[in-house]
Design a protein around this motif. Structure first.
Motif, mmCIF file in Angstrom:
data_model
loop_
_atom_site.group_PDB
_atom_site.id
_atom_site.type_symbol
_atom_site.label_atom_id
_atom_site.label_comp_id
_atom_site.label_asym_id
_atom_site.label_seq_id
_atom_site.Cartn_x
_atom_site.Cartn_y
_atom_site.Cartn_z
ATOM 1 N N GLY A 127 30.631 37.726 44.901
ATOM 2 C CA GLY A 127 31.107 37.977 45.440
ATOM 3 C C GLY A 127 31.862 38.777 43.502
ATOM 4 O O GLY A 127 31.281 38.306 42.691
ATOM 5 N N ASP A 128 32.278 40.193 43.616
ATOM 6 C CA ASP A 128 32.255 40.096 42.231
ATOM 7 C C ASP A 128 33.430 41.741 42.129
ATOM 8 O O ASP A 128 33.105 42.829 42.521
ATOM 9 N N TYR A 129 34.428 41.269 41.734
ATOM 10 C CA TYR A 129 35.306 42.599 41.497
ATOM 11 C C TYR A 129 35.179 43.779 39.982
ATOM 12 O O TYR A 129 35.890 44.566 40.507
ATOM 13 N N MET A 130 34.163 43.264 39.620
ATOM 14 C CA MET A 130 33.570 44.825 38.620
ATOM 15 C C MET A 130 33.516 45.869 39.439
ATOM 16 O O MET A 130 33.177 46.633 38.736
ATOM 17 N N TYR A 138 44.731 48.429 44.396
ATOM 18 C CA TYR A 138 43.567 48.063 43.640
ATOM 19 C C TYR A 138 43.839 46.752 44.850
ATOM 20 O O TYR A 138 44.428 45.659 44.653
ATOM 21 N N HIS A 139 43.439 46.546 45.793
ATOM 22 C CA HIS A 139 42.621 45.595 47.127
ATOM 23 C C HIS A 139 41.430 45.151 46.533
ATOM 24 O O HIS A 139 40.244 45.240 47.117
ATOM 25 N N ASN A 140 41.371 44.283 45.430
ATOM 26 C CA ASN A 140 40.493 44.150 45.146
ATOM 27 C C ASN A 140 39.636 42.728 45.792
ATOM 28 O O ASN A 140 38.562 41.885 45.619
ATOM 29 N N ARG A 141 40.417 41.876 47.240
ATOM 30 C CA ARG A 141 39.688 41.047 47.912
ATOM 31 C C ARG A 141 38.865 41.570 48.933
ATOM 32 O O ARG A 141 38.420 40.558 49.399
ATOM 33 N N ARG A 142 38.732 42.609 49.024
ATOM 34 C CA ARG A 142 37.298 43.705 49.394
ATOM 35 C C ARG A 142 35.777 42.807 48.644
ATOM 36 O O ARG A 142 34.944 43.089 49.644
ATOM 37 N N TYR A 143 36.456 42.250 47.521
ATOM 38 C CA TYR A 143 34.964 41.880 46.714
ATOM 39 C C TYR A 143 34.685 40.634 46.931
ATOM 40 O O TYR A 143 34.542 40.128 46.004
ATOM 41 N N ASP A 144 35.743 39.809 47.119
ATOM 42 C CA ASP A 144 35.493 38.464 47.844
ATOM 43 C C ASP A 144 34.130 37.922 47.769
ATOM 44 O O ASP A 144 33.829 38.840 48.898
ATOM 45 N N SER A 145 33.604 37.397 47.481
ATOM 46 C CA SER A 145 32.085 36.682 48.621
ATOM 47 C C SER A 145 33.270 36.268 50.416
ATOM 48 O O SER A 145 31.773 36.148 50.421
ATOM 49 N N ASP A 146 33.827 35.636 50.513
ATOM 50 C CA ASP A 146 34.323 35.064 51.627
ATOM 51 C C ASP A 146 34.245 36.395 52.467
ATOM 52 O O ASP A 146 32.989 36.382 53.710
ATOM 53 N N PHE A 147 35.498 37.544 52.058
ATOM 54 C CA PHE A 147 35.060 38.809 52.884
ATOM 55 C C PHE A 147 33.940 39.799 53.346
ATOM 56 O O PHE A 147 32.949 39.833 53.976
ATOM 57 N N LEU A 148 33.116 39.712 52.168
ATOM 58 C CA LEU A 148 31.561 40.447 51.779
ATOM 59 C C LEU A 148 30.811 40.041 52.797
ATOM 60 O O LEU A 148 29.856 39.533 53.539
#
Length: 346
Positions: A299-302, A120-130
């Motif tokens: 951003g969207d962890y879903m 679960y590397h959820n930070r791939r779905y942060d608005s910042d990273f995207l």
């Protein structure tokens, strides 16, 4: 559509904030149960679920198809191994394991038992990273020379969670926060050729690392990953410098904050940053120097859980593979080794 019956291995911050809300509102999943040894916090919030008092009881329930191993870092290997042996698909919270050896064993075992495993590397779905990735992929900065990513906070006191302050495997800010930054760096630039690191503990009476400065060496550029618990005034946490220009972006993803306040992840405007947190692009376009603000992506962890459903039901690739999680641990181990040897010139 057949929902995936899912159980959580704990209901601390990880379960309460980052997993249960997404499972509960996504029709592709059913929040079936939670492991709580003495309390009933999950059942108070989700009355329909089943409370388990032991991992063995949870794994013995044939109704459960997916298990989320979101226990303290040092227990990930043990819980994951038992879950795989029980024939359950699983998601393991980051960091995947304490060591590469443990990760390799779990990957081999999951293949043998034919179960899905994801980290679960959820930070791939942060608005910042995207948003950062979109700017990088556009090529507007030219060839990258240097990237710098921060995960700072001001928190001089020791954690109330004792397990976070005991110097055992997989403990310290490099595992907790650094795992996010390392995973993002690998996603953007691939595996580095070499690693240099400085890890330290600056909080009074701290026995585990609360500061790190990790440098990743690539043939054409360098990547700097930093974190400190003594940054009261926030710095730009995402910095890219290319041969044509620069991009600077604050850490502004709103999802964690919204989840902490009880907002539902399928609410309107979910994951949209305030306009004040737009990134700054200063570069050259068609021979003209421009400096402009860039609207962030949503951003969207879903998206992670939607991809998990597709991996289980449609045999599509997992959103974060166990091998990708292992590469993060490989770099952490290299950073710890370099810090221990203190191989630098004076």
């Amino acid at each position: 559509m057949q929902p995936i019956s899912t159980a959580l291995c704990s209901f601390g911050m990880s379960g309460r904030v980052f997993h249960a809300p997404f499972i509960a509102v996504n029709p592709k999943f059913t929040l079936y149960g939670v492991l709580e040894r003495t309390k009933n916090l999950a059942q108070d919030k989700y009355p329909h679920i089943k409370t388990f008092r032991s991992l063995e009881d949870l794994l013995a329930d044939d109704a459960i198809e997916l298990v989320v191993v979101n226990t303290p870092n040092i227990t990930h290997y043990e819980f994951a191994k038992k879950t795989i042996l029980a024939g359950k698909n699983l998601i393991v919270e980051k960091p995947f394991t304490a060591t590469v050896t443990e990760a390799e064993e779990l990957i081999a075992l999951a293949q043998q038992k034919n179960v899905m495993i994801s980290v679960y590397h959820n930070r791939r779905y942060d608005s910042d990273f995207l948003s950062l990735k979109e700017v990088l992929d556009s090529g507007v900065l030219g060839e990258i020379v240097e990237a710098e990513f921060h995960y700072d906070r001001y928190k001089p006191e020791l954690s109330e969670k004792v397990h976070k302050e005991v110097p055992t495997g997989a403990v310290g800010s490099l595992y907790d926060l650094g795992a996010h930054l390392i995973d993002q760096a690998i996603q953007l630039f691939g595996t580095p050729d070499a690693v240099f690191a400085d890890i330290a503990a600056f909080r009074p009476n701290s026995q585990v690392g609360d500061y790190f400065d990790v440098k990743l060496f690539y043939p054409s550029h360098r990547v700097i990953l930093k974190s400190s618990y003594f940054v009261r005034e926030p710095l730009p946490e995402n910095i890219l410098h290319g041969k044509k220009g620069s991009f600077i972006k604050t850490k502004a993803d709103v999802q964690e904050q919204d989840l902490q306040t009880g907002k539902i992840p399928n609410a309107p405007h979910w994951g949209i940053e305030p306009d004040a947190d737009k990134g700054i692009l200063h570069t050259e376009k068609n021979g003209v120097v421009v400096k402009e603000k860039i609207t962030s992506l949503k951003g969207d962890y879903m998206l992670y859980y939607d991809a998990i459903y597709d991996a289980i039901r449609a045999n599509k690739p997992v959103p974060v593979s166990a091998k990708e999680g292992m590469e993060v641990i490989r770099i952490i181990e290299a950073a710890l080794k370099v810090t221990k040897k203190k191989e630098w010139y004076t």
